[in-house]
Design a protein around this motif. Sequence first.
Motif, PDB file in Angstrom:
ATOM      1  N   PRO A  74     -76.059   4.156 -45.253  1.00  9.70           N
ATOM      2  CA  PRO A  74     -77.366   4.460 -44.812  1.00  9.70           C
ATOM      3  C   PRO A  74     -77.153   6.114 -44.626  1.00  9.70           C
ATOM      4  N   ARG A  75     -76.011   6.453 -43.898  1.00  9.18           N
ATOM      5  CA  ARG A  75     -75.731   7.773 -43.657  1.00  9.18           C
ATOM      6  C   ARG A  75     -75.734   8.602 -44.919  1.00  9.18           C
ATOM      7  N   GLU A  76     -75.069   8.036 -45.918  1.00 10.12           N
ATOM      8  CA  GLU A  76     -74.877   8.768 -47.201  1.00 10.12           C
ATOM      9  C   GLU A  76     -76.179   8.982 -47.896  1.00 10.12           C
ATOM     10  N   ARG A  77     -77.114   7.761 -47.679  1.00 10.99           N
ATOM     11  CA  ARG A  77     -78.281   8.004 -48.523  1.00 10.99           C
ATOM     12  C   ARG A  77     -79.303   9.213 -47.767  1.00 10.99           C
ATOM     13  N   LYS A  78     -78.974   9.126 -46.486  1.00  8.93           N
ATOM     14  CA  LYS A  78     -79.719  10.276 -45.548  1.00  8.93           C
ATOM     15  C   LYS A  78     -79.263  11.571 -45.972  1.00  8.93           C
ATOM     16  N   TRP A 137     -80.771  16.608 -48.941  1.00  2.79           N
ATOM     17  CA  TRP A 137     -80.250  17.699 -49.863  1.00  2.79           C
ATOM     18  C   TRP A 137     -81.396  17.709 -51.171  1.00  2.79           C
ATOM     19  N   LEU A 138     -81.917  16.482 -51.478  1.00  3.65           N
ATOM     20  CA  LEU A 138     -83.201  16.590 -52.621  1.00  3.65           C
ATOM     21  C   LEU A 138     -84.519  17.042 -52.077  1.00  3.65           C
ATOM     22  N   GLN A 139     -84.679  16.848 -50.431  1.00  6.61           N
ATOM     23  CA  GLN A 139     -85.761  17.602 -49.758  1.00  6.61           C
ATOM     24  C   GLN A 139     -85.339  18.968 -49.682  1.00  6.61           C
ATOM     25  N   LEU A 140     -84.454  19.451 -49.388  1.00  7.12           N
ATOM     26  CA  LEU A 140     -84.094  20.922 -49.427  1.00  7.12           C
ATOM     27  C   LEU A 140     -84.240  21.581 -51.004  1.00  7.12           C
ATOM     28  N   HIS A 141     -83.937  20.617 -51.808  1.00 10.54           N
ATOM     29  CA  HIS A 141     -84.252  21.155 -53.274  1.00 10.54           C
ATOM     30  C   HIS A 141     -85.832  21.150 -53.639  1.00 10.54           C
ATOM     31  N   ARG A 142     -86.444  20.270 -52.970  1.00  9.69           N
ATOM     32  CA  ARG A 142     -88.016  20.237 -53.319  1.00  9.69           C
ATOM     33  C   ARG A 142     -88.450  21.427 -52.517  1.00  9.69           C
ATOM     34  N   ASP A 143     -87.942  21.778 -51.490  1.00 14.32           N
ATOM     35  CA  ASP A 143     -88.389  22.996 -50.682  1.00 14.32           C
ATOM     36  C   ASP A 143     -88.103  24.258 -51.093  1.00 14.32           C
ATOM     37  N   GLY A 144     -87.345  24.278 -52.257  1.00  9.89           N
ATOM     38  CA  GLY A 144     -86.703  25.558 -52.667  1.00  9.89           C
ATOM     39  C   GLY A 144     -85.585  26.184 -51.886  1.00  9.89           C
ATOM     40  N   LEU A 145     -84.787  25.388 -51.283  1.00 14.04           N
ATOM     41  CA  LEU A 145     -83.625  26.061 -50.609  1.00 14.04           C
ATOM     42  C   LEU A 145     -82.622  25.871 -51.154  1.00 14.04           C
ATOM     43  N   VAL A 146     -82.393  24.650 -52.149  1.00 17.43           N
ATOM     44  CA  VAL A 146     -81.179  24.422 -52.844  1.00 17.43           C
ATOM     45  C   VAL A 146     -81.646  24.567 -54.545  1.00 17.43           C
ATOM     46  N   ASP A 147     -80.692  25.315 -54.978  1.00 16.20           N
ATOM     47  CA  ASP A 147     -81.237  25.619 -56.545  1.00 16.20           C
ATOM     48  C   ASP A 147     -80.591  24.351 -57.366  1.00 16.20           C
ATOM     49  N   ASN A 148     -79.733  23.759 -57.176  1.00 24.13           N
ATOM     50  CA  ASN A 148     -78.983  22.862 -57.923  1.00 24.13           C
ATOM     51  C   ASN A 148     -78.860  21.168 -57.108  1.00 24.13           C
ATOM     52  N   LEU A 178     -70.140  12.493 -41.956  1.00 18.61           N
ATOM     53  CA  LEU A 178     -71.698  12.135 -42.371  1.00 18.61           C
ATOM     54  C   LEU A 178     -72.506  12.851 -41.277  1.00 18.61           C
ATOM     55  N   ASP A 179     -72.435  12.611 -40.071  1.00 15.30           N
ATOM     56  CA  ASP A 179     -73.124  12.848 -39.032  1.00 15.30           C
ATOM     57  C   ASP A 179     -73.314  14.472 -39.088  1.00 15.30           C
ATOM     58  N   THR A 180     -71.953  15.007 -39.167  1.00 15.51           N
ATOM     59  CA  THR A 180     -71.855  16.545 -39.254  1.00 15.51           C
ATOM     60  C   THR A 180     -72.684  17.067 -40.368  1.00 15.51           C
ATOM     61  N   LEU A 181     -72.703  16.439 -41.438  1.00 15.71           N
ATOM     62  CA  LEU A 181     -73.531  16.848 -42.826  1.00 15.71           C
ATOM     63  C   LEU A 181     -74.900  16.681 -42.449  1.00 15.71           C
ATOM     64  N   ILE A 182     -75.181  15.447 -41.660  1.00 19.40           N
ATOM     65  CA  ILE A 182     -76.765  15.316 -41.566  1.00 19.40           C
ATOM     66  C   ILE A 182     -77.375  16.499 -40.736  1.00 19.40           C
ATOM     67  N   GLU A 183     -76.659  16.769 -39.709  1.00 20.95           N
ATOM     68  CA  GLU A 183     -76.946  17.774 -38.724  1.00 20.95           C
ATOM     69  C   GLU A 183     -77.100  19.159 -39.389  1.00 20.95           C
ATOM     70  N   ALA A 184     -76.070  19.435 -40.210  1.00 21.11           N
ATOM     71  CA  ALA A 184     -76.051  20.733 -41.126  1.00 21.11           C
ATOM     72  C   ALA A 184     -77.384  20.891 -41.791  1.00 21.11           C
ATOM     73  N   LEU A 185     -77.543  19.669 -42.776  1.00 27.28           N
ATOM     74  CA  LEU A 185     -78.824  19.836 -43.632  1.00 27.28           C
ATOM     75  C   LEU A 185     -80.098  19.833 -42.601  1.00 27.28           C
ATOM     76  N   LYS A 186     -79.988  19.248 -41.552  1.00 25.85           N
ATOM     77  CA  LYS A 186     -81.305  19.426 -40.760  1.00 25.85           C
ATOM     78  C   LYS A 186     -81.276  20.917 -40.204  1.00 25.85           C
ATOM     79  N   ALA A 187     -80.484  21.455 -39.670  1.00 24.32           N
ATOM     80  CA  ALA A 187     -80.451  22.795 -39.393  1.00 24.32           C
ATOM     81  C   ALA A 187     -81.026  23.951 -40.712  1.00 24.32           C
ATOM     82  N   TRP A 188     -80.248  23.480 -41.666  1.00 28.23           N
ATOM     83  CA  TRP A 188     -80.843  24.308 -42.875  1.00 28.23           C
ATOM     84  C   TRP A 188     -82.202  24.018 -43.209  1.00 28.23           C
ATOM     85  N   GLN A 189     -82.710  22.929 -43.159  1.00 32.50           N
ATOM     86  CA  GLN A 189     -84.079  22.944 -43.377  1.00 32.50           C
ATOM     87  C   GLN A 189     -85.127  23.651 -41.957  1.00 32.50           C
TER      88      GLN A 189
END
Length: 149
Positions: A84-88, A93-104, A131-142
């Motif tokens: 579940p955390r990998e899917r999160k 990641w895909l939401q960041l792409h849809r928001d235009g923050l991730v190019d690839n 995985l928890d670190t990655l999730i928090e980093a992605l949330k901060a990026w958002q």
Amino acid sequence: MTANHTAAIHTLKSKLALSDDDYRALLSNLTGKTSSKGMTATEQRQVREHMQHLAERMGVVPATTRRQPLTREQFAKAKAAASPRERKVWALWLQLHRDGLVDNPSRAALDAWVHRQVGVSALRFASGAQLDTLIEALKAWQTRGAEHG
């Protein structure tokens, strides 16, 4: 193909400097068998891939870059096997792409980002804490993207 797997397994055993006992314990943990000769081709491939990943992570062999694109079936199987955390992480990641923050939005791009963040070569190798670190980093990026967007 079986001979190629067997030869590669024994080469990787040498490169990893595994004792015979450690090697047999690894085989037993992965397949329930203590000899590569008694394994099916699928089991040998599994052992070979596992040992290849270990050797890459330890830096005793260069990382392989010849990854084929996933078929729909392989993608569905990989998605189902993801925690579940990998899917999160993927969803963020895909939401960041849809928001235009991730190019690839590719797996390779995500794995490269994961490597820069937590030092593992791919998302699938990340521990729970990583995985928890990655999730928090992605949330901060958002959050940063929303503030500047």
